[in-house]
Design an enzyme around this catalytic site. Structure first.
Site, PDB file in Angstrom:
ATOM      1  N   GLU A   1      -4.391   4.239   6.021  1.00 56.78           N
ATOM      2  CA  GLU A   1      -4.165   3.923   4.613  1.00 56.78           C
ATOM      3  C   GLU A   1      -4.478   5.112   3.692  1.00 56.78           C
ATOM      4  O   GLU A   1      -3.712   5.380   2.768  1.00 56.78           O
ATOM      5  CB  GLU A   1      -5.007   2.699   4.239  1.00 56.78           C
ATOM      6  CG  GLU A   1      -4.502   2.030   2.992  1.00 56.78           C
ATOM      7  CD  GLU A   1      -5.557   1.230   2.305  1.00 56.78           C
ATOM      8  OE1 GLU A   1      -6.406   1.829   1.624  1.00 56.78           O
ATOM      9  OE2 GLU A   1      -5.526   0.005   2.434  1.00 56.78           O
TER      10      GLU A   1
ATOM     11  N   SER B   1     -10.515   0.093   3.502  1.00 61.14           N
ATOM     12  CA  SER B   1      -9.666  -0.115   4.693  1.00 61.14           C
ATOM     13  C   SER B   1      -9.083   1.218   5.142  1.00 61.14           C
ATOM     14  O   SER B   1      -8.478   1.928   4.342  1.00 61.14           O
ATOM     15  CB  SER B   1      -8.495  -1.035   4.351  1.00 61.14           C
ATOM     16  OG  SER B   1      -8.958  -2.304   3.985  1.00 61.14           O
TER      17      SER B   1
ATOM     18  N   ARG C   1       0.817  -1.224   0.000  1.00 60.20           N
ATOM     19  CA  ARG C   1       0.000   0.000   0.000  1.00 60.20           C
ATOM     20  C   ARG C   1       0.852   1.277   0.000  1.00 60.20           C
ATOM     21  O   ARG C   1       0.518   2.270   0.647  1.00 60.20           O
ATOM     22  CB  ARG C   1      -0.941   0.050   1.214  1.00 60.20           C
ATOM     23  CG  ARG C   1      -2.007  -1.005   1.247  1.00 60.20           C
ATOM     24  CD  ARG C   1      -3.001  -0.834   0.091  1.00 60.20           C
ATOM     25  NE  ARG C   1      -4.174  -1.657   0.299  1.00 60.20           N
ATOM     26  CZ  ARG C   1      -4.250  -2.949  -0.001  1.00 60.20           C
ATOM     27  NH1 ARG C   1      -3.223  -3.564  -0.551  1.00 60.20           N
ATOM     28  NH2 ARG C   1      -5.370  -3.614   0.230  1.00 60.20           N
TER      29      ARG C   1
HETATM   30  N1  EPU Z   1     -11.870  -9.340  10.915  1.00 59.51           N
HETATM   31  C1  EPU Z   1     -12.368  -9.103  12.160  1.00 59.51           C
HETATM   32  N2  EPU Z   1     -13.395  -8.200  12.292  1.00 59.51           N
HETATM   33  C2  EPU Z   1     -13.938  -7.554  11.224  1.00 59.51           C
HETATM   34  C3  EPU Z   1     -13.439  -7.814   9.943  1.00 59.51           C
HETATM   35  C4  EPU Z   1     -12.397  -8.715   9.793  1.00 59.51           C
HETATM   36  O1  EPU Z   1     -11.901  -9.662  13.150  1.00 59.51           O
HETATM   37  O2  EPU Z   1     -14.837  -6.735  11.434  1.00 59.51           O
HETATM   38  C5  EPU Z   1     -10.727 -10.256  10.782  1.00 59.51           C
HETATM   39  C6  EPU Z   1     -11.137 -11.623  10.292  1.00 59.51           C
HETATM   40  O3  EPU Z   1     -10.406 -12.574  11.053  1.00 59.51           O
HETATM   41  C7  EPU Z   1     -10.652 -11.634   8.858  1.00 59.51           C
HETATM   42  C8  EPU Z   1      -9.425 -10.736   8.945  1.00 59.51           C
HETATM   43  O4  EPU Z   1      -9.796  -9.726   9.882  1.00 59.51           O
HETATM   44  O5  EPU Z   1     -10.330 -12.924   8.432  1.00 59.51           O
HETATM   45  C9  EPU Z   1      -9.059 -10.074   7.621  1.00 59.51           C
HETATM   46  O6  EPU Z   1     -10.193  -9.371   7.116  1.00 59.51           O
HETATM   47  P1  EPU Z   1     -10.450  -9.256   5.533  1.00 59.51           P
HETATM   48  O7  EPU Z   1     -10.348 -10.593   4.893  1.00 59.51           O
HETATM   49  O8  EPU Z   1     -11.680  -8.453   5.312  1.00 59.51           O
HETATM   50  O9  EPU Z   1      -9.173  -8.480   5.010  1.00 59.51           O
HETATM   51  P2  EPU Z   1      -8.392  -7.226   5.615  1.00 59.51           P
HETATM   52  O10 EPU Z   1      -7.037  -7.699   6.019  1.00 59.51           O
HETATM   53  O11 EPU Z   1      -9.190  -6.511   6.637  1.00 59.51           O
HETATM   54  C10 EPU Z   1      -7.258  -6.594   3.337  1.00 59.51           C
HETATM   55  C11 EPU Z   1      -7.101  -5.325   2.542  1.00 59.51           C
HETATM   56  C12 EPU Z   1      -8.380  -5.070   1.737  1.00 59.51           C
HETATM   57  C13 EPU Z   1      -8.580  -6.241   0.791  1.00 59.51           C
HETATM   58  C14 EPU Z   1      -8.707  -7.533   1.634  1.00 59.51           C
HETATM   59  C15 EPU Z   1      -8.763  -8.774   0.764  1.00 59.51           C
HETATM   60  C16 EPU Z   1      -5.553  -3.902   3.751  1.00 59.51           C
HETATM   61  C17 EPU Z   1      -5.385  -2.724   4.649  1.00 59.51           C
HETATM   62  N3  EPU Z   1      -6.815  -4.220   3.441  1.00 59.51           N
HETATM   63  O12 EPU Z   1      -8.276  -6.332   4.281  1.00 59.51           O
HETATM   64  O13 EPU Z   1      -8.177  -3.891   0.963  1.00 59.51           O
HETATM   65  O14 EPU Z   1      -9.750  -6.072   0.001  1.00 59.51           O
HETATM   66  O15 EPU Z   1      -7.541  -7.684   2.497  1.00 59.51           O
HETATM   67  O16 EPU Z   1      -7.503  -8.970   0.179  1.00 59.51           O
HETATM   68  O17 EPU Z   1      -4.555  -4.504   3.339  1.00 59.51           O
HETATM   69  C18 EPU Z   1      -8.501  -1.524   0.904  1.00 59.51           C
HETATM   70  O18 EPU Z   1      -7.277  -1.424   0.816  1.00 59.51           O
HETATM   71  O19 EPU Z   1      -9.256  -0.508   0.950  1.00 59.51           O
HETATM   72  C19 EPU Z   1      -9.091  -2.847   1.034  1.00 59.51           C
HETATM   73  C20 EPU Z   1     -10.401  -3.035   1.189  1.00 59.51           C
END
Ligand code: EPU
Length: 343
Positions: free
Chosen positions: A333, A238, A163
């Site tokens: 971010e 995010s 990012r």
């Molecule tokens: N989780 C929670 N609570 C929540 C949501 C998620 O505990 O309310 C935990 C769950 O365990 C879940 C983990 O967080 O498995 C990861 O959540 P998610 O799969 O939604 O992915 P993320 O790490 O939160 C990242 C990117 C997203 C991208 C997704 C899928 C970053 C900062 N964010 O999110 O990117 O779509 O992975 O690859 O790296 C963006 O940059 O705007 C964005 C949406």
């Protein structure tokens, strides 16, 4: 002043996904390269700073922005072999769709549904479901805002990381990206990236389930089910980067609080910022009109009346709470136009 090209005291509330009240001293929607050059000359003659806001999908805007805001809107996609030359104003998801449906290329499907424009994509090296822009990046063209010279950047010059890139810093910018080249394999030579369990499960068993189109549809469904719709609940996706910590910090953390979801990244561990925030019970937590989403803990929303200061105060509260409980510094971010908040 050319009133058609340059608008004065322009309302930007519809030009930022958080729908924050914000006005630009001067504003230009540059729909062609020529309009862009005229806008640059205007800023030089007036001696005003230039700031760039494309669709506003990753910015936090203050109430007043001095100087000239340029919104690059140049359109066009040209295929040369397995490369696509794409003008900065094309919407990212339109490019993903066209790359599959019109040009028969694969490789962008995991990046389906990401809001924003192609010109903004390299700035934060957009990524999702195991793929980042840097994996399919062929180069870009940018104009230096001071000298008005055209420069070519290859991947090394962009300094891509998670990012982040050489272009990502608080406004004012040094360059405006006008064109991005995407390098992709033909569909026949394509290897799907199904590293993410969520995505693997979503496509499992479907007909022709590993085609770029099927993966695109699964990604769109996943995003739709997980992330709040910015049209209904204004947000920039995010809000914090997932923190990357070294092994000794990771070991002391799990000793203190028990198992923590993580991804191994070489000798580092990437933690889930959403999980950390959720553990603190911060979903729904509000400061003024700014709120941690009830749907996804990594998203901050405008509940309808949020100001820049509300977003900033909530950002600091979340950073502080995560620091106190986990000794981890969360980095925002999106780009804050008044400088990034420090935890
Ligand atoms: N989780 C929670 N609570 C929540 C949501 C998620 O505990 O309310 C935990 C769950 O365990 C879940 C983990 O967080 O498995 C990861 O959540 P998610 O799969 O939604 O992915 P993320 O790490 O939160 C990242 C990117 C997203 C991208 C997704 C899928 C970053 C900062 N964010 O999110 O990117 O779509 O992975 O690859 O790296 C963006 O940059 O705007 C964005 C949406």
């Amino acid at each position: 002043m050319d009133d058609d090209l340059i608008k004065r005291d322009f309302d930007l509330s519809a030009n930022n996904f958080l729908a924050l009240p914000s006005r630009a001293e001067y504003f230009c929607a540059a729909l062609t390269q020529e309009m862009l050059m005229q806008a640059l000359l205007f800023a030089r003659e007036q001696g005003v700073a230039i700031k760039i806001i494309a669709s506003g999908s990753n910015v936090v805007l203050p109430e007043k922005i001095s100087g000239l805001v340029i919104s690059p809107g140049m359109q066009g996609i040209v295929k040369r072999g397995d490369r696509l030359q794409v003008s900065a104003g094309v919407l990212w998801d339109d490019l993903v769709k066209e790359s599959i449906e019109r040009f028969g290329l694969a490789g962008l499907e995991n990046l389906s549904g990401i809001p924003g424009t192609v010109g903004a994509a390299p700035i934060q090296n957009i990524g999702a479901y195991g793929v980042e822009l840097s994996d399919c990046f062929g180069g870009l063209v940018a104009i230096n805002l001071k000298t008005h010279e055209r420069h070519q950047f290859d991947a090394a010059a962009c300094q891509f990381s998670y990012r982040n890139s050489v272009f990502k810093h608080p406004a004012p910018a040094q360059y405006i990206i006008t064109e991005v080249e995407i390098a992709l394999p033909q569909i026949q030579a394509f290897k799907p990236c199904l590293d993410y369990a969520d995505l693997r499960n979503a496509v499992a068993g479907g007909q022709d389930s590993h085609s770029p189109q099927a993966i695109r549809e699964a990604v769109l469904q996943l995003r739709y089910s997980k992330l709040p719709d910015p049209v209904m609940q204004p947000n920039v996706g995010s809000f914090f980067k997932n923190p990357v910590i070294n092994l000794s910090a990771y070991n002391s953390l799990i000793k203190k609080i028990g198992p923590v979801p993580n991804h191994i990244e070489g000798s580092f561990r990437k933690l889930s910022a959403a999980w950390l925030i959720d553990q603190l019970g911060l979903k729904g937590f509000r400061v003024g009109g700014a709120q941690v989403s009830n749907q996804h803990a990594l998203v901050i929303e405008n509940a309808g009346w949020a100001s820049f200061d509300d977003i900033l105060a909530l950002t600091r509260k979340v950073q502080q709470a995560v620091m106190e409980k986990f000794y981890i510094s969360l980095q925002p971010e999106p780009v804050f136009f008044n400088g990034d908040p420090i935890s």
